[in-house]
Design a protein around this motif. Structure first.
Motif, PDB file in Angstrom:
ATOM      1  N   TYR A   1       1.157  -0.995   0.068  1.00 17.94           N
ATOM      2  CA  TYR A   1       0.057   0.052   0.263  1.00 17.94           C
ATOM      3  C   TYR A   1       0.709   1.336  -0.019  1.00 17.94           C
ATOM      4  O   TYR A   1       1.865   0.927   0.855  1.00 17.94           O
ATOM      5  CB  TYR A   1      -0.791  -0.153   1.545  1.00 17.94           C
ATOM      6  N   VAL A   2       0.601   2.210  -1.061  1.00 20.56           N
ATOM      7  CA  VAL A   2       0.955   3.479  -1.444  1.00 20.56           C
ATOM      8  C   VAL A   2       0.694   4.562  -1.340  1.00 20.56           C
ATOM      9  O   VAL A   2      -0.273   4.432  -2.095  1.00 20.56           O
ATOM     10  CB  VAL A   2       2.284   3.009  -1.967  1.00 20.56           C
ATOM     11  N   ALA A   3       0.479   5.393  -0.430  1.00 17.84           N
ATOM     12  CA  ALA A   3      -0.521   6.647  -1.101  1.00 17.84           C
ATOM     13  C   ALA A   3       0.025   7.615   0.009  1.00 17.84           C
ATOM     14  O   ALA A   3       0.903   8.112  -0.015  1.00 17.84           O
ATOM     15  CB  ALA A   3      -2.023   6.177  -0.674  1.00 17.84           C
ATOM     16  N   GLN A   4      -0.161   9.391  -1.210  1.00 16.51           N
ATOM     17  CA  GLN A   4       0.422  10.437  -0.740  1.00 16.51           C
ATOM     18  C   GLN A   4      -0.510  11.246   0.042  1.00 16.51           C
ATOM     19  O   GLN A   4      -1.395  10.755  -0.089  1.00 16.51           O
ATOM     20  CB  GLN A   4       0.661  11.070  -2.523  1.00 16.51           C
ATOM     21  N   VAL A   5       0.020  11.735   1.153  1.00 21.56           N
ATOM     22  CA  VAL A   5      -0.200  12.488   2.056  1.00 21.56           C
ATOM     23  C   VAL A   5       0.010  13.721   2.393  1.00 21.56           C
ATOM     24  O   VAL A   5       1.869  13.822   1.779  1.00 21.56           O
ATOM     25  CB  VAL A   5      -0.069  11.295   3.433  1.00 21.56           C
ATOM     26  N   ARG A   6      -0.534  14.578   3.266  1.00 20.12           N
ATOM     27  CA  ARG A   6       0.005  15.894   3.133  1.00 20.12           C
ATOM     28  C   ARG A   6       0.172  16.511   4.985  1.00 20.12           C
ATOM     29  O   ARG A   6      -1.137  16.509   5.791  1.00 20.12           O
ATOM     30  CB  ARG A   6      -0.561  16.893   2.151  1.00 20.12           C
ATOM     31  N   ARG A   7       1.278  17.243   4.652  1.00 17.77           N
ATOM     32  CA  ARG A   7       1.763  17.807   6.524  1.00 17.77           C
ATOM     33  C   ARG A   7       1.989  18.676   6.062  1.00 17.77           C
ATOM     34  O   ARG A   7       1.837  19.468   5.365  1.00 17.77           O
ATOM     35  CB  ARG A   7       2.592  16.854   6.775  1.00 17.77           C
ATOM     36  N   ALA A   8       0.844  20.183   7.325  1.00 19.58           N
ATOM     37  CA  ALA A   8       0.138  20.803   7.071  1.00 19.58           C
ATOM     38  C   ALA A   8       0.643  21.465   8.563  1.00 19.58           C
ATOM     39  O   ALA A   8       1.025  21.153   9.504  1.00 19.58           O
ATOM     40  CB  ALA A   8      -1.060  21.846   6.896  1.00 19.58           C
ATOM     41  N   ILE A   9       2.266  22.285   8.532  1.00 19.84           N
ATOM     42  CA  ILE A   9       2.568  23.436   9.165  1.00 19.84           C
ATOM     43  C   ILE A   9       2.973  24.911   9.434  1.00 19.84           C
ATOM     44  O   ILE A   9       2.771  25.355   8.312  1.00 19.84           O
ATOM     45  CB  ILE A   9       3.776  23.411   9.758  1.00 19.84           C
ATOM     46  N   ASN A  10       1.695  25.322  10.338  1.00 18.81           N
ATOM     47  CA  ASN A  10       1.576  26.604  10.283  1.00 18.81           C
ATOM     48  C   ASN A  10       1.764  27.433  12.001  1.00 18.81           C
ATOM     49  O   ASN A  10       0.880  28.080  12.190  1.00 18.81           O
ATOM     50  CB  ASN A  10       0.155  27.116  10.411  1.00 18.81           C
ATOM     51  N   PRO A  11       3.170  27.084  12.058  1.00 19.13           N
ATOM     52  CA  PRO A  11       3.128  28.300  13.394  1.00 19.13           C
ATOM     53  C   PRO A  11       3.786  29.592  12.715  1.00 19.13           C
ATOM     54  O   PRO A  11       3.682  30.481  12.465  1.00 19.13           O
ATOM     55  CB  PRO A  11       4.829  27.585  13.809  1.00 19.13           C
ATOM     56  N   ASP A  12       3.460  30.704  14.732  1.00 18.12           N
ATOM     57  CA  ASP A  12       3.124  32.483  14.357  1.00 18.12           C
ATOM     58  C   ASP A  12       3.889  32.277  15.995  1.00 18.12           C
ATOM     59  O   ASP A  12       3.307  32.126  16.761  1.00 18.12           O
ATOM     60  CB  ASP A  12       2.082  32.608  14.145  1.00 18.12           C
ATOM     61  N   THR A  13       5.094  32.955  15.649  1.00 14.18           N
ATOM     62  CA  THR A  13       5.402  33.404  16.512  1.00 14.18           C
ATOM     63  C   THR A  13       5.820  34.528  16.716  1.00 14.18           C
ATOM     64  O   THR A  13       6.147  36.144  15.958  1.00 14.18           O
ATOM     65  CB  THR A  13       7.322  32.832  16.701  1.00 14.18           C
ATOM     66  N   ILE A  14       5.357  35.862  18.320  1.00 16.30           N
ATOM     67  CA  ILE A  14       5.953  36.858  18.235  1.00 16.30           C
ATOM     68  C   ILE A  14       6.394  37.174  19.295  1.00 16.30           C
ATOM     69  O   ILE A  14       6.464  36.750  20.586  1.00 16.30           O
ATOM     70  CB  ILE A  14       3.868  37.622  18.290  1.00 16.30           C
ATOM     71  N   VAL A  15       7.494  38.527  19.862  1.00 13.44           N
ATOM     72  CA  VAL A  15       8.139  38.584  19.869  1.00 13.44           C
ATOM     73  C   VAL A  15       7.884  40.336  20.980  1.00 13.44           C
ATOM     74  O   VAL A  15       8.223  41.112  20.035  1.00 13.44           O
ATOM     75  CB  VAL A  15      10.086  38.535  20.141  1.00 13.44           C
ATOM     76  N   SER A  16       8.040  40.714  21.809  1.00  9.44           N
ATOM     77  CA  SER A  16       8.038  41.890  22.368  1.00  9.44           C
ATOM     78  C   SER A  16       8.841  42.423  22.991  1.00  9.44           C
ATOM     79  O   SER A  16       8.949  41.580  24.745  1.00  9.44           O
ATOM     80  CB  SER A  16       6.823  42.720  22.661  1.00  9.44           C
ATOM     81  N   ARG A  17       9.264  43.352  23.373  1.00 15.21           N
ATOM     82  CA  ARG A  17      10.275  43.992  24.739  1.00 15.21           C
ATOM     83  C   ARG A  17      10.144  45.199  24.601  1.00 15.21           C
ATOM     84  O   ARG A  17       9.971  46.299  23.517  1.00 15.21           O
ATOM     85  CB  ARG A  17      11.808  43.644  24.333  1.00 15.21           C
ATOM     86  N   ILE A  18      10.025  45.618  26.160  1.00 13.99           N
ATOM     87  CA  ILE A  18      10.094  47.173  26.207  1.00 13.99           C
ATOM     88  C   ILE A  18      11.601  47.961  27.008  1.00 13.99           C
ATOM     89  O   ILE A  18      11.534  47.120  28.290  1.00 13.99           O
ATOM     90  CB  ILE A  18       8.718  47.659  27.131  1.00 13.99           C
ATOM     91  N   ASP A  19      12.028  48.937  26.946  1.00 13.91           N
ATOM     92  CA  ASP A  19      12.948  49.225  27.388  1.00 13.91           C
ATOM     93  C   ASP A  19      13.250  50.760  28.405  1.00 13.91           C
ATOM     94  O   ASP A  19      11.604  50.888  27.834  1.00 13.91           O
ATOM     95  CB  ASP A  19      14.649  48.775  26.997  1.00 13.91           C
ATOM     96  N   HIS A  20      13.174  50.461  29.450  1.00 15.08           N
ATOM     97  CA  HIS A  20      12.759  51.591  29.891  1.00 15.08           C
ATOM     98  C   HIS A  20      13.866  52.293  31.248  1.00 15.08           C
ATOM     99  O   HIS A  20      14.844  51.090  32.200  1.00 15.08           O
ATOM    100  CB  HIS A  20      11.542  52.173  30.881  1.00 15.08           C
ATOM    101  N   ARG A  21      14.391  53.438  31.036  1.00 13.38           N
ATOM    102  CA  ARG A  21      15.923  54.153  32.090  1.00 13.38           C
ATOM    103  C   ARG A  21      14.824  55.340  32.104  1.00 13.38           C
ATOM    104  O   ARG A  21      14.412  56.088  32.141  1.00 13.38           O
ATOM    105  CB  ARG A  21      17.157  54.554  31.393  1.00 13.38           C
ATOM    106  N   TRP A  22      15.771  55.193  33.820  1.00 16.29           N
ATOM    107  CA  TRP A  22      15.599  56.887  34.560  1.00 16.29           C
ATOM    108  C   TRP A  22      15.689  56.579  35.046  1.00 16.29           C
ATOM    109  O   TRP A  22      16.862  56.268  36.374  1.00 16.29           O
ATOM    110  CB  TRP A  22      14.186  56.349  35.384  1.00 16.29           C
ATOM    111  N   GLY A  23      16.709  58.222  35.022  1.00 18.46           N
ATOM    112  CA  GLY A  23      18.321  58.606  35.660  1.00 18.46           C
ATOM    113  C   GLY A  23      19.397  58.037  34.635  1.00 18.46           C
ATOM    114  O   GLY A  23      19.073  57.211  34.228  1.00 18.46           O
ATOM    115  N   ASP A  24      20.544  57.913  35.767  1.00 15.20           N
ATOM    116  CA  ASP A  24      21.753  56.952  35.595  1.00 15.20           C
ATOM    117  C   ASP A  24      22.257  55.956  36.188  1.00 15.20           C
ATOM    118  O   ASP A  24      23.412  55.401  35.751  1.00 15.20           O
ATOM    119  CB  ASP A  24      22.752  58.061  35.767  1.00 15.20           C
ATOM    120  N   GLN A  25      20.707  55.135  37.648  1.00 17.44           N
ATOM    121  CA  GLN A  25      21.098  54.605  37.836  1.00 17.44           C
ATOM    122  C   GLN A  25      20.224  53.128  37.510  1.00 17.44           C
ATOM    123  O   GLN A  25      19.955  52.312  38.665  1.00 17.44           O
ATOM    124  CB  GLN A  25      20.950  54.961  39.830  1.00 17.44           C
ATOM    125  N   ASP A  26      19.356  53.470  36.959  1.00 15.53           N
ATOM    126  CA  ASP A  26      17.865  52.444  37.041  1.00 15.53           C
ATOM    127  C   ASP A  26      18.398  52.570  35.541  1.00 15.53           C
ATOM    128  O   ASP A  26      17.167  53.025  34.904  1.00 15.53           O
ATOM    129  CB  ASP A  26      16.632  52.642  38.144  1.00 15.53           C
TER     130      ASP A  26
END
Length: 399
Positions: free
Chosen positions: A287-312
């Motif tokens: 038995y031989v048959a053609q099959v299909r695999r579907a891959i659908n990943p979605d990736t989201i990256v978010s970043r917030i940087d904040h500085r107040w003064g010279d020490q933090d």
């Protein structure tokens, strides 16, 4: 006539590089992959794990292992692929139960990463393999971004020797980044203080291939198993009376054929597709048959940087990956069947959230506070879920 004179011969050697600075602060052994290598090294599939192969003592993980099947794997200094620790901007990115990274940032969001393979710093632990710390990009005072797409298909693929034709294949990998100062017109100007960075990557892959297996032959579907006694078979297979076995005797059916066929058994046999390979060898693939695999990943990256003064300074980050796959029967390790209609649907999600606050008390006293949370959710169900086969066959007591 022109006369050519022999010029003087001289050799000049100019050394423009300087020896690397010796790190006297730590005895750890590792390799740092800078932004130049991250952005310029061609990577098939754009998985950041492949960049780690640039470090000494690191090789690709074993194919078809549990870790390889969940996003990729590496072996560092002979350790198992589940013995590595992953860090994202200094926050723990390792799924303890699996031994794999929780979220994988897109390559375009990676600034650099350092991979330590021996004599670790005291802050590392839990695993004896590699310590992989990935640093992501952050925003600046200038708004900047990027967009990309990578496309592959089967137009130039060669046919496998065992396939009747080239199966269809199409892969689209796309995404983009955007970073800059956090500005709300008329309300807040974050230049020199607050910055943002976001990144997105998606993948749409449709890969077809040929499933191979053995299904009941036309004769076996009617209860005739005499073909299993053919001299071409690797070993003969006898069909015996099960009731006689319960009584302690061994009684093969005459001619290796069933004297009667139970309706439930016939119904189970009818679930199998009919053979597609003519003149298949005894016990071989029919038995031989053609099959299909579907891959659908979605990736989201978010970043917030904040500085107040010279020490933090402080940053917040959040990663989220949705991984949707339609897996036909057969190709995934452990399915153990080539019958169509009995695959799996995967709807997985991986997320990580964290923050880092650094405070400078003095030139010799710095405090860094980190907190992070990651979650790995696997949602799998069978393609035939909800099919009441037992009731259709008249088997009572099964739901």
């Amino acid at each position: 006539n022109w006369a050519l004179k022999i010029g003087p011969q001289s050799t000049v050697i100019t050394i423009t590089t300087e020896p690397p600075v010796l790190d006297t602060q730590t005895s750890s052994v590792g390799t740092t992959i800078e932004d130049t290598k991250v952005s310029q090294v061609p990577i098939n599939g754009r998985n950041f794990l492949q960049l780690m192969l640039l470090a000494p003592g690191v090789v690709p993980g074993t194919a078809d292992s549990k870790i390889s099947d969940r996003g990729g794997a590496i072996n560092a200094n002979g350790m198992r692929d589940s013995m590595n620790s992953y860090w994202l901007d200094g926050l723990d990115n390792t799924s303890t139960g699996v031994g794999q990274f929780t979220v994988a940032p897109p390559i375009d969001s990676v600034q650099e990463f350092r991979m330590e393979t021996g004599v670790y710093n005291a802050k590392f632990g839990a695993h004896a393999g590699a310590q992989v710390n990935v640093v992501t990009k952050s925003g600046t005072n200038i708004l900047h971004g990027s967009a990309y797409e990578f496309f592959r298909n089967s137009a130039l693929d060669a046919r496998s020797y065992f396939d009747p034709e080239v199966p269809p294949f199409q892969r689209n990998q796309f995404g983009g980044t955007l970073g800059g100062p956090f500005v709300v017109p008329g309300a807040y100007d974050g230049r020199n203080r607050t910055f943002f960075f976001v990144s997105y990557e998606g993948l749409r892959e449709r890969r077809s291939f040929f499933n191979r297996g053995r299904v009941p032959t036309l004769a076996e579907r009617n209860g005739d198993f005499s073909g299993l006694l053919d001299p071409s078979c690797p070993s003969p297979t006898f069909i015996v009376d099960p009731l006689a076995l319960l009584g302690g005797s061994y009684q093969p059916y005459p001619g290796n054929a069933l004297p009667y066929i139970d309706p439930v058994g016939q119904g189970l046999v009818d679930i199998y597709p009919k053979p597609t390979v003519e003149d298949a060898p005894c016990g071989g693939v029919n038995y031989v048959a053609q099959v299909r695999r579907a891959i659908n990943p979605d990736t989201i990256v978010s970043r917030i940087d904040h500085r107040w003064g010279d020490q933090d300074s402080i940053f917040f980050r959040y990663n989220l990956t949705f991984d949707r796959q339609d897996i036909p029967s057969g190709p995934r390790v452990g399915t153990g069947t080539s019958v169509p209609g009995y695959g799996q649907f995967a709807r997985n999600s991986y997320q990580m959230i964290g923050m880092d606050w650094t405070h400078l008390f003095s030139s010799s006293f710095i405090n860094e506070f980190k907190v992070g949370y990651n979650r790995w959710q696997l949602r799998l169900w069978n393609q035939d879920q909800g099919n009441m086969i037992a009731q259709q066959l008249g088997i009572l007591g099964l739901d």
